[in-house]
Design a protein around this motif. Sequence first.
Motif, PDB file in Angstrom:
ATOM      1  N   TYR A 114       0.431  -0.812   0.186  1.00 25.77           N
ATOM      2  CA  TYR A 114      -0.308  -0.175   0.431  1.00 25.77           C
ATOM      3  C   TYR A 114       1.020   0.875  -0.387  1.00 25.77           C
ATOM      4  O   TYR A 114       1.988   0.949   0.468  1.00 25.77           O
ATOM      5  N   LEU A 115       0.642   2.217  -1.354  1.00 25.63           N
ATOM      6  CA  LEU A 115       1.003   3.644  -0.546  1.00 25.63           C
ATOM      7  C   LEU A 115       1.380   3.772   1.036  1.00 25.63           C
ATOM      8  O   LEU A 115       0.604   3.949   2.266  1.00 25.63           O
ATOM      9  N   LYS A 116       2.650   4.322   1.090  1.00 23.44           N
ATOM     10  CA  LYS A 116       3.053   4.642   2.523  1.00 23.44           C
ATOM     11  C   LYS A 116       3.304   6.006   2.733  1.00 23.44           C
ATOM     12  O   LYS A 116       3.242   7.011   2.052  1.00 23.44           O
ATOM     13  N   MET A 117       1.942   6.463   3.709  1.00 23.37           N
ATOM     14  CA  MET A 117       1.471   7.303   3.962  1.00 23.37           C
ATOM     15  C   MET A 117       1.408   7.676   5.705  1.00 23.37           C
ATOM     16  O   MET A 117       1.287   7.450   6.367  1.00 23.37           O
ATOM     17  N   ASP A 118       2.953   9.274   6.109  1.00 29.59           N
ATOM     18  CA  ASP A 118       3.013   9.608   7.738  1.00 29.59           C
ATOM     19  C   ASP A 118       1.289   9.424   8.114  1.00 29.59           C
ATOM     20  O   ASP A 118       0.517  10.138   7.488  1.00 29.59           O
ATOM     21  N   TYR A 119       1.523  10.456   9.473  1.00 26.18           N
ATOM     22  CA  TYR A 119       0.681  10.582   9.939  1.00 26.18           C
ATOM     23  C   TYR A 119       0.017  11.521   9.412  1.00 26.18           C
ATOM     24  O   TYR A 119      -1.723  12.316   9.101  1.00 26.18           O
ATOM     25  N   HIS A 120       1.222  12.778   9.317  1.00 22.95           N
ATOM     26  CA  HIS A 120       0.800  14.097   9.256  1.00 22.95           C
ATOM     27  C   HIS A 120       0.473  14.490   7.754  1.00 22.95           C
ATOM     28  O   HIS A 120      -0.351  14.825   7.704  1.00 22.95           O
TER      29      HIS A 120
ATOM     30  N   ARG B 204      -3.528  13.218   7.694  1.00 26.50           N
ATOM     31  CA  ARG B 204      -4.110  14.574   8.278  1.00 26.50           C
ATOM     32  C   ARG B 204      -4.855  15.681   7.427  1.00 26.50           C
ATOM     33  O   ARG B 204      -5.390  16.190   7.008  1.00 26.50           O
ATOM     34  N   ASN B 205      -2.704  16.064   6.476  1.00 24.35           N
ATOM     35  CA  ASN B 205      -3.100  17.382   5.971  1.00 24.35           C
ATOM     36  C   ASN B 205      -3.759  16.918   4.478  1.00 24.35           C
ATOM     37  O   ASN B 205      -4.850  18.025   3.582  1.00 24.35           O
ATOM     38  N   LEU B 206      -4.278  16.005   4.217  1.00 22.62           N
ATOM     39  CA  LEU B 206      -4.561  15.975   3.383  1.00 22.62           C
ATOM     40  C   LEU B 206      -6.321  15.552   3.766  1.00 22.62           C
ATOM     41  O   LEU B 206      -7.317  15.290   2.365  1.00 22.62           O
ATOM     42  N   GLU B 207      -6.861  14.753   4.683  1.00 28.01           N
ATOM     43  CA  GLU B 207      -8.173  15.605   4.487  1.00 28.01           C
ATOM     44  C   GLU B 207      -8.639  13.996   4.186  1.00 28.01           C
ATOM     45  O   GLU B 207      -9.641  14.447   3.787  1.00 28.01           O
ATOM     46  N   LEU B 208      -7.757  12.722   4.890  1.00 28.46           N
ATOM     47  CA  LEU B 208      -8.884  11.504   3.705  1.00 28.46           C
ATOM     48  C   LEU B 208      -9.796  10.808   5.043  1.00 28.46           C
ATOM     49  O   LEU B 208     -10.962  10.954   3.783  1.00 28.46           O
TER      50      LEU B 208
ATOM     51  N   ARG C 293      -5.608   3.046   3.423  1.00 30.22           N
ATOM     52  CA  ARG C 293      -4.653   2.685   2.348  1.00 30.22           C
ATOM     53  C   ARG C 293      -5.133   2.322   1.078  1.00 30.22           C
ATOM     54  O   ARG C 293      -5.382   1.564   0.408  1.00 30.22           O
ATOM     55  N   PRO C 294      -4.140   2.948   0.232  1.00 29.27           N
ATOM     56  CA  PRO C 294      -4.394   3.040  -0.830  1.00 29.27           C
ATOM     57  C   PRO C 294      -3.382   1.656  -1.827  1.00 29.27           C
ATOM     58  O   PRO C 294      -2.186   2.039  -1.621  1.00 29.27           O
ATOM     59  N   LEU C 295      -4.079   1.556  -3.326  1.00 19.46           N
ATOM     60  CA  LEU C 295      -2.831   0.283  -3.685  1.00 19.46           C
ATOM     61  C   LEU C 295      -2.046   0.681  -3.972  1.00 19.46           C
ATOM     62  O   LEU C 295      -1.712   2.021  -4.577  1.00 19.46           O
ATOM     63  N   ILE C 296      -0.866   0.275  -4.431  1.00 17.43           N
ATOM     64  CA  ILE C 296       0.064   0.246  -5.231  1.00 17.43           C
ATOM     65  C   ILE C 296       0.712  -0.623  -6.428  1.00 17.43           C
ATOM     66  O   ILE C 296       1.037  -0.201  -6.797  1.00 17.43           O
ATOM     67  N   ASN C 297       0.092  -2.059  -6.249  1.00 18.12           N
ATOM     68  CA  ASN C 297       0.065  -2.911  -7.188  1.00 18.12           C
ATOM     69  C   ASN C 297      -1.059  -2.267  -8.689  1.00 18.12           C
ATOM     70  O   ASN C 297      -2.170  -2.635  -8.140  1.00 18.12           O
ATOM     71  N   ILE C 298      -0.324  -2.163  -9.623  1.00 17.14           N
ATOM     72  CA  ILE C 298      -0.966  -2.120 -10.976  1.00 17.14           C
ATOM     73  C   ILE C 298      -2.238  -3.190 -11.016  1.00 17.14           C
ATOM     74  O   ILE C 298      -3.394  -2.779 -11.022  1.00 17.14           O
TER      75      ILE C 298
END
Length: 236
Positions: A42-48, A51-55, A90-95
């Motif tokens: 999955y695409l790795k994104m930290d907490y910040h 948070r900033n993307l307002e998912l 947890r966005p996918l990264i596998n095509i």
Amino acid sequence: SQDVENSVEVEVIKHLITYLKITQKRALSHLQRAVHYEPSQYLKMDYHAKRNLELLRNLRTQKKSGTLLWLLDSTKTAMGGRLLKQWIDRPLINIKEIEARQSMVENLLTHYFERSGLQEELVNVYDLERLAGKVAFGSVNGRDLIQLRTSLEHIPQIRYIIQELNDDSTFDEIFDKLDPIEDIADLIEQAIEDEPPISVTDGNLIKPGYSQELDEYVDAMKNGKAWLAELEAKER
């Protein structure tokens, strides 16, 4: 995700299940199969970043409104809402997996009537995950069972619609997992009153005629004096 095969992971799962058996002291049949979760899938994104993307939460209000989840969430069930939240978090990264998901979305978009029918059916499906947990933990009440029956009664039509959508085998996995377990729905229909009380101790939960022994007890409770007089006469 995939089945757990690593021996260390298997041992950890065994210890966890043993702990649950010792502490919960009840059936754990509602637990789902353990799967191997690899963060690198999955695409790795930290907490910040999240948070900033307002998912999932609005930066200002800390609520759902105004977030990506709020924008996309047109789900009809609690289970669908939780799954969408998980997908966004947890966005996918596998095509291949991304394209498979896109194929399902495209299929639904191009079949308006089937999609509308599916939405109408799903509106009547309650939170089966929560209900299964309550059944397993022995905390289910009559109304929960009616919700379970109602949900199961819609599974055959949901299967039919998915089969109609499944021209290119896109929905094979989902279709195969949908078991209407009609015997359970029939059992609830036969045994449980259509409008049962909230508490199982209030009575009027089991339909008359389902259990002869129970019917006799209920009759004795309602007509106690006559029942005692009849019993005395028999004993004499």
